[in-house]
Design an enzyme around this catalytic site. Structure first.
Site, PDB file in Angstrom:
ATOM      1  N   ILE A  18       0.811  -1.217   0.000  1.00 18.79           N
ATOM      2  CA  ILE A  18       0.000   0.000   0.000  1.00 18.79           C
ATOM      3  C   ILE A  18       0.842   1.265   0.000  1.00 18.79           C
ATOM      4  O   ILE A  18       0.296   2.372  -0.064  1.00 18.79           O
ATOM      5  CB  ILE A  18      -0.972   0.021   1.206  1.00 18.79           C
ATOM      6  CG1 ILE A  18      -0.210  -0.126   2.527  1.00 18.79           C
ATOM      7  CG2 ILE A  18      -2.025  -1.063   1.075  1.00 18.79           C
ATOM      8  CD1 ILE A  18      -1.100  -0.034   3.760  1.00 18.79           C
ATOM      9  N   GLY A  19       2.159   1.123   0.053  1.00 23.40           N
ATOM     10  CA  GLY A  19       3.011   2.307   0.015  1.00 23.40           C
ATOM     11  C   GLY A  19       4.467   1.919  -0.072  1.00 23.40           C
ATOM     12  O   GLY A  19       4.854   0.802   0.297  1.00 23.40           O
ATOM     13  N   MET A  23      13.126   4.193   2.510  1.00 27.92           N
ATOM     14  CA  MET A  23      13.659   3.267   3.499  1.00 27.92           C
ATOM     15  C   MET A  23      12.887   1.961   3.576  1.00 27.92           C
ATOM     16  O   MET A  23      13.454   0.923   3.938  1.00 27.92           O
ATOM     17  CB  MET A  23      13.640   3.907   4.896  1.00 27.92           C
ATOM     18  CG  MET A  23      14.688   4.973   5.122  1.00 27.92           C
ATOM     19  SD  MET A  23      14.576   5.629   6.816  1.00 27.92           S
ATOM     20  CE  MET A  23      14.899   4.137   7.756  1.00 27.92           C
ATOM     21  N   LYS A  41       5.422  -2.081   8.147  1.00 26.58           N
ATOM     22  CA  LYS A  41       6.466  -1.303   7.482  1.00 26.58           C
ATOM     23  C   LYS A  41       7.725  -2.158   7.487  1.00 26.58           C
ATOM     24  O   LYS A  41       8.323  -2.422   8.546  1.00 26.58           O
ATOM     25  CB  LYS A  41       6.699   0.021   8.205  1.00 26.58           C
ATOM     26  CG  LYS A  41       7.792   0.865   7.566  1.00 26.58           C
ATOM     27  CD  LYS A  41       7.991   2.178   8.301  1.00 26.58           C
ATOM     28  CE  LYS A  41       6.879   3.143   7.974  1.00 26.58           C
ATOM     29  NZ  LYS A  41       7.184   4.508   8.492  1.00 26.58           N
ATOM     30  N   ASP A 142       8.991  15.676   9.977  1.00 31.78           N
ATOM     31  CA  ASP A 142       8.517  15.521   8.596  1.00 31.78           C
ATOM     32  C   ASP A 142       6.991  15.625   8.546  1.00 31.78           C
ATOM     33  O   ASP A 142       6.315  14.780   7.959  1.00 31.78           O
ATOM     34  CB  ASP A 142       8.988  14.184   8.023  1.00 31.78           C
ATOM     35  CG  ASP A 142       8.874  14.128   6.491  1.00 31.78           C
ATOM     36  OD1 ASP A 142       8.786  15.201   5.864  1.00 31.78           O
ATOM     37  OD2 ASP A 142       8.855  13.008   5.940  1.00 31.78           O
TER      38      ASP A 142
END
Length: 513
Positions: A18-19, A23, A41, A142
């Site tokens: 999904i992404g 990194m 992740k 960020d």
């Protein structure tokens, strides 16, 4: 490449990507032990070989695991793969709560400038989340709309602390190195100077600017050029681009994006408090509170003393006493209370005739004008799902009496029925009968295409039409033939205007299954 279906840690099955970032790659996964969706992740193998990058990744897990806040994506677990788990032996991973929704950036790209109250409500939620992180001495570094998830229920959750670090941590960035996205970078971060929680607040101010105007304040030929504009140039006057915005709100944004750190908000709590004040002011001015605005208004401290925003962008723009602000808060809360029952996506007098109305969220409706200049009358669109026949949404005025645009013919609105429903009919209430409409369904919509081009509805993800009518009457019920497919999105596409009229108006829309 990691194979979908891989079971990490003997527990987390990777179901879909999904992404992807520099990194790591993010997957939607399934926890087979607790039987629930999660997000994984997974660090790229080549990055994991870099000890500094590996430490940054592990630090993210440690940092965010300390945080427990409703507007921060929760860290559930962390681990490292084994040689038996696909192509990433030893690659570390973080397990996060799965947020079924979209990023704030996607929302801005789709809807353009957000409603003023909606933008402020999201900014309040983000500032509260940052405050919780800063209290534990964690700076995000960020903050950008790509790192804010909007859940299906409408709330904002900040994620991706990938370059976050504690204020006491040293040695993991080179002097002068800029980390973060330069569209939102603070001047001190752009110059490689020490970064504090106030740097996050500057970035949040830029995010608020983008929510209110639909665009970031600075453009340049390179990221460095944009970063230097944050250092040297003032953010453009937000009221010049959004004239209906109160000077109180403009003043809050001004303070957040001050280049002089001593004039910026000292902490997230201070910024959140003034955002709460202007949310009450803007809500009382608009006379309505829908969606996430209502939820945020309910969290405001009762009886709390409201303060006039710290600085006016231009002296004399507005003068308000504390008593007037208190009245605005009271009016806003009254409006919110009066609208609590709305936003169900079911008209107040709908007759089911054997079908079941579909309950929708308060923010389920979205204007849709891909062949033109973008959503029309976006501040009114939620009226079609508020259950009140006296509130309406309409197209813009087309003086030639045709919906022909540069890219094609038509305009309309769509409903987000997440996670999906096999609807059998849709009922439309209108005070301007006579327009033609087709109904389309979609499981995914391509929102990255520009407005005003000729890309077809099919290429944008719409299937059908699954229903149509050449003359919409008030209380028109259009039968749908979805073949049993569960669509998340349902589009009401207007291809003609009512005879002799220059706009079409809809008061309520109800999906039935």
């Amino acid at each position: 490449m990691t194979v979908l279906g891989t079971l990490l840690g003997g527990r987390y099955r990777l179901d879909a990507q999904i992404g992807r970032g520099g990194m790591s790659t993010v997957y939607r996964a399934f926890d087979v032990v607790l039987e629930r969706p999660v997000a994984i992740k997974l660090m790229h193998r080549e990055i994991a070989a870099d000890s500094d990058q590996l430490e940054r990744f592990r630090r993210e897990a440690r940092s965010v695991a300390q945080l427990n806040h409703p507007h921060i994506v929760t860290v559930i677990d962390a681990g490292e793969g084994s040689s038996a788990e696909g192509d990433h032996p030893g690659s570390p991973y973080i397990v996060l709560e799965y947020v079924d929704g979209e990023t704030l950036k996607d929302l801005i790209r789709r809807d353009g400038p957000l409603e003023i109250t909606q933008a402020i409500a999201y900014a309040i939620e983000i500032s509260r989340a940052l405050g919780a992180a800063h209290e534990r001495h964690i700076v995000h570094r960020d903050v950008k709309p790509q790192n804010v998830l909007i859940s299906a229920e409408g709330g904002a959750k900040i994620t991706d602390f990938g370059i976050a670090r504690t204020l006491t941590e040293e040695g993991l960035t080179m002097d002068g190195r800029v980390l973060g996205t330069t569209d939102y970078v603070s001047p001190e971060q752009a110059l490689g100077q020490p970064v504090t929680g106030q740097s996050d607040l500057y970035s949040l101010g830029i995010v608020l600017y983008e929510m209110l105007t639909g665009a970031v304040p600075f453009r340049g030929d390179s990221p460095v050029a944009v970063a230097m504009k944050h250092v040297r140039e003032d953010v453009p006057d937000v009221q010049a681009l959004r004239p209906e915005l109160s000077a109180a709100t403009a003043a809050v944004l001004d303070r957040a994006v001050s280049k002089d750190v001593s004039r910026r908000y000292p902490d997230a709590a201070s910024m959140a408090h003034e955002l709460e004040e202007v949310l009450a002011i803007e809500t009382s001015r608009s006379g309505q509170a829908t969606g996430e605005v209502t939820s945020v208004l309910r969290t405001l401290p009762g009886g709390a003393r409201r303060r006039v925003p710290w600085r006016m962008r231009h002296p004399g723009r507005w003068i308000a006493s504390l008593a007037l602000i208190a009245v605005a808060v009271a009016v806003a809360l009254f409006v919110a209370a009066g609208r609590t029952h709305r936003g169900t996506g079911v008209a107040s007098d709908v007759v089911s005739h054997g079908l079941q109305p579909v309950q929708l969220s308060q923010t389920a409706a979205h204007g849709y004008n891909p062949f033109g200049t973008g959503p029309e009358n976006r501040d009114l669109i939620q009226n079609v799902v508020d259950g009140d026949p006296n509130t309406t949404w309409s197209t813009e005025t087309y003086y030639e009496g045709t919906l022909k645009k540069a890219g094609g013919v038509g305009a309309g609105l769509y409903l987000d029925a997440a996670p999906g429903v096999a609807a059998r009919a849709i009922e439309i209430k209108t005070p301007t009968p006579g327009f033609a409409a087709q109904i389309y369904g979609a499981t995914n919509i391509n929102l990255s295409l520009p407005f005003g081009d000729s890309t077809s509805l099919a290429a944008r993800g719409w299937q059908g039409p699954v229903g149509s009518t050449t003359y919409v009457h008030n209380d028109e019920r259009v039968s749908l033939n979805t073949g049993g497919r569960r669509f998340r999105y349902y589009l009401i596409w207007l291809s003609t205007l009512p005879p002799g009229m220059q706009r079409a108006t809809i008061s309520d829309v109800t999906l039935l299954r």
